[in-house]
Design an enzyme around this catalytic site. Structure first.
Site, PDB file in Angstrom:
ATOM      1  N   SER A  67      38.417  34.121  44.804  1.00 54.11           N
ATOM      2  CA  SER A  67      38.235  34.837  43.533  1.00 54.11           C
ATOM      3  C   SER A  67      37.588  33.933  42.504  1.00 54.11           C
ATOM      4  O   SER A  67      37.739  32.707  42.526  1.00 54.11           O
ATOM      5  CB  SER A  67      39.576  35.330  42.991  1.00 54.11           C
ATOM      6  OG  SER A  67      40.185  36.242  43.880  1.00 54.11           O
TER       7      SER A  67
HETATM    8  N1  SAH Z   1      43.729  34.945  46.521  1.00 57.35           N
HETATM    9  C1  SAH Z   1      42.514  34.598  47.225  1.00 57.35           C
HETATM   10  C2  SAH Z   1      41.454  35.648  47.149  1.00 57.35           C
HETATM   11  C3  SAH Z   1      41.532  36.448  48.340  1.00 57.35           C
HETATM   12  S1  SAH Z   1      40.342  37.679  48.722  1.00 57.35           S
HETATM   13  C4  SAH Z   1      41.985  33.251  46.787  1.00 57.35           C
HETATM   14  O1  SAH Z   1      42.506  32.670  45.843  1.00 57.35           O
HETATM   15  O2  SAH Z   1      41.047  32.768  47.428  1.00 57.35           O
HETATM   16  C5  SAH Z   1      41.492  38.860  49.377  1.00 57.35           C
HETATM   17  C6  SAH Z   1      42.207  38.472  50.646  1.00 57.35           C
HETATM   18  O3  SAH Z   1      43.145  39.518  50.917  1.00 57.35           O
HETATM   19  C7  SAH Z   1      41.317  38.379  51.878  1.00 57.35           C
HETATM   20  O4  SAH Z   1      41.495  37.136  52.473  1.00 57.35           O
HETATM   21  C8  SAH Z   1      41.826  39.512  52.777  1.00 57.35           C
HETATM   22  O5  SAH Z   1      41.755  39.204  54.156  1.00 57.35           O
HETATM   23  C9  SAH Z   1      43.255  39.659  52.318  1.00 57.35           C
HETATM   24  N2  SAH Z   1      43.897  40.951  52.571  1.00 57.35           N
HETATM   25  C10 SAH Z   1      43.363  42.189  52.503  1.00 57.35           C
HETATM   26  N3  SAH Z   1      44.297  43.117  52.798  1.00 57.35           N
HETATM   27  C11 SAH Z   1      45.466  42.450  53.057  1.00 57.35           C
HETATM   28  C12 SAH Z   1      46.777  42.841  53.427  1.00 57.35           C
HETATM   29  N4  SAH Z   1      47.127  44.123  53.622  1.00 57.35           N
HETATM   30  N5  SAH Z   1      47.703  41.878  53.606  1.00 57.35           N
HETATM   31  C13 SAH Z   1      47.402  40.555  53.426  1.00 57.35           C
HETATM   32  N6  SAH Z   1      46.170  40.131  53.092  1.00 57.35           N
HETATM   33  C14 SAH Z   1      45.202  41.065  52.907  1.00 57.35           C
END
Ligand code: SAH
Length: 220
Positions: A67
């Protein structure tokens, strides 16, 4: 064992990032201090140092993104984390947001659904001094064995309010969740507060764009 490098140059770039966020109107000093502390370049490949300290989202493999720092700052601010709180994060991704919350004093439990990313990030987090516990699983299910949580943060675009995550929140707890806009693109950042009697307060904080929150685990 591999170690991380956090040079004066990195620290200087991080201070610049903090200045950029401040200049953009962000003024929560506790969150800014956490961003100033966590070495964001460690979460990206070493060739992307400049990008690590600019205010932009960036691909981290497996079709996912780290993000944007201003989004991490804003979600951390909305979450009102106090020292010692138990925080559940859905969407570990790079692990950066989890570390910022840990730097604010939280005990972080984070769930990632993508196997590759889970293993890659777990390895990076082991090199850092933060209290972050990683889980491979479906965030819609939460972590029944570790509930209740003071705070829940979702870092993927959610189609609806996940009932099990609401259930796993303490009374008085808060959730920060980007909820899919019914029409059009992107999400509205929402904060949900759960009261003692189970009722929910909903506040909204403008438009954002996240990768989707998907069900089940996988490598897609
Ligand atoms: N917090 C992260 C940003 C992540 S992007 C950071 O600081 O880098 C969103 C993430 O959510 C992705 O890696 C994706 O694979 C994950 N994601 C999507 N749906 C999900 C779910 N149901 N459970 C766990 N992770 C999920």
């Amino acid at each position: 064992m591999a170690t991380i490098e956090d040079s004066y140059r990195h620290k200087g770039m991080r201070q610049q990032l903090v200045n950029t966020l401040r200049a953009g109107g962000f003024s929560d000093e506790r969150v800014l201090a956490a961003i100033n502390e966590v070495p964001r370049h460690v979460f990206l490949d070493s060739s992307f140092v400049e990008i690590a300290y600019s205010d932009q989202a960036f691909p981290i493999g497996s079709g996912q993104t780290i993000s944007q720092p201003s989004t991490v700052a804003f979600q951390s601010y909305l979450l009102e984390v106090d020292r010692g709180m138990k925080v559940l994060e859905i969407g570990t991704g790079s692990g950066y947001q989890a570390c910022v919350l840990a730097a604010l004093g939280a005990k972080v439990f984070t769930i990632e659904r993508q196997r590759n990313l889970y293993f890659k990030t777990k390895e990076i987090l082991e090199l850092l001094p933060y209290r972050v516990k990683c889980f491979l699983g479906d965030g819609f299910e939460g972590l029944p064995n570790y509930q209740p949580f003071d705070r829940v943060i979702i870092t993927a675009g959610a189609p609806s309010l996940p009932p099990k995550l609401i259930e796993q929140m303490k009374p008085g707890g808060m959730m920060v969740i980007p909820m899919d806009n019914p029409q059009g693109e992107g999400q509205t950042m929402m904060r949900i507060t759960k009261f003692e009697d189970g009722t929910l307060k909903r506040e909204s904080f403008g438009d954002y764009k996240f990768v989707p929150m998907l069900t089940g685990t996988g490598n897609d």
